[in-house]
Design a protein around this motif. Sequence first.
Motif, PDB file in Angstrom:
ATOM      1  N   SER A   9       0.848  -1.191   0.000  1.00 58.86           N
ATOM      2  CA  SER A   9       0.000   0.000   0.000  1.00 58.86           C
ATOM      3  C   SER A   9       0.880   1.235   0.000  1.00 58.86           C
ATOM      4  N   GLU A  37       0.263   5.584  -0.233  1.00 57.58           N
ATOM      5  CA  GLU A  37      -0.569   6.780  -0.349  1.00 57.58           C
ATOM      6  C   GLU A  37      -2.036   6.425  -0.596  1.00 57.58           C
ATOM      7  N   GLY A  38      -2.525   5.457   0.148  1.00 58.32           N
ATOM      8  CA  GLY A  38      -3.923   5.102   0.084  1.00 58.32           C
ATOM      9  C   GLY A  38      -4.331   4.195  -1.041  1.00 58.32           C
ATOM     10  N   ARG A  39      -3.419   3.765  -1.862  1.00 57.95           N
ATOM     11  CA  ARG A  39      -3.753   2.850  -2.946  1.00 57.95           C
ATOM     12  C   ARG A  39      -2.926   1.580  -2.789  1.00 57.95           C
ATOM     13  N   SER A  40      -3.478   0.498  -3.281  1.00 57.77           N
ATOM     14  CA  SER A  40      -2.782  -0.784  -3.207  1.00 57.77           C
ATOM     15  C   SER A  40      -2.075  -1.059  -4.524  1.00 57.77           C
ATOM     16  N   GLY A  41      -0.965  -1.735  -4.440  1.00 56.86           N
ATOM     17  CA  GLY A  41      -0.190  -2.084  -5.620  1.00 56.86           C
ATOM     18  C   GLY A  41       0.372  -3.481  -5.492  1.00 56.86           C
TER      19      GLY A  41
END
Length: 387
Positions: A99, A101-105
């Motif tokens: 994760s 900055e608030g997004r998953s990768g």
Amino acid sequence: MNLAWKDIRFNPGRFLLTALGVAFLMTAVIGMTGLYRGIVEDALLIVDRIEADLWVVQGDRAGPFAEGSAIASTMDRRVEGVPGVAGVRRFTQFSQQFSFEGRSGRATVTGLDVPKDDGSWIPLIAGRHLGASRYEALADLSTGLTLGDQVRLGLDHYTIVGVTRQMVDMGGDGLLFVSINDAMSIARRRTSEEVLLARAANQTVAAQVGERSSVAQDSKIAAVLVTLDPAADPAKVAEAIGRWGDARVLSGADQRDLLLNARLWKLRIQILAFTILLLAITCIVVSLIIYTMTIEKLHQIAMLKLIGARNSVIAAMIGQQAGAIGLTGFLLALVVSSVLFRFFPRRIVLNPTDLALLGLVLALICAVASGVGIARTLKVNAREVLS
């Protein structure tokens, strides 16, 4: 007088639409072959660039790319003592969700044996290679991470000190390079639920599993990369290591063969099948169009025969029309491919040899298509001009 050119000028709209249809079909064919080439390059990326003479992997396995592999954490020290070995490096690779900055990768974490391997073989577009043995990382642009970012992996935060481009695995996930110690720490991280389940598990069964393997159950080392002395015989070194029983030795050529002829074999067959299907459709479409254009000109062809035109002149007109459609369609396909494929999420490799081969195939398709029209014109009688 060029009769084919006269006919094209008489109805340019139909010619352009026909060429555009052929262009889109050929764009799909170019995309299929380019996609396969891209997947192959991504799959062989590490094997071709990491510069290892031999790969020591788990015994009776085809790891670490074509199959999972886990070897003892002391394997590198054992291999280092084999005559003819100049250097060894530990290696591991696994997929990891993260994760930021608030997004998953998602990235494929690749462990490098710093300081023996700082990733100097990795082409960077910004930053530097790994300089510390802990908490530094190199990231591909596709991961969404940039220079100076700090991302949490496992229980620790890692600083992106270098950025690369088009360094992905065969699944399209961007590579994230860290030190081998950091990679093992990330891989060993377990949630509290996993810890509780492990404590509740049958310890007797776990002990029996451990007794049957020389690899510690928490080992995360996938392979040992071997650099040989210039005078060393690779076959003798591989034979000496292979006699241990718990290790298998693969060369770079072996890794390539396993990936191409085992891991990617079905993909190759599928892409080949779709490519042949699209080329067959292209042949049918061009043949129908040329035949339709020929049928529409039967009266004019009969007139030409009445005034003494030879069959070779009429056949040349049909062939030139088919060739013009094929050439225009292929050129448009090249333009569309060069513009469109750069926005695809997967790498599309436009190999000049493949493009030349597809151009020859399209020329053959146009020759077959013109043959259909020419066969019809040969049946036209000059007297039909009166009908």
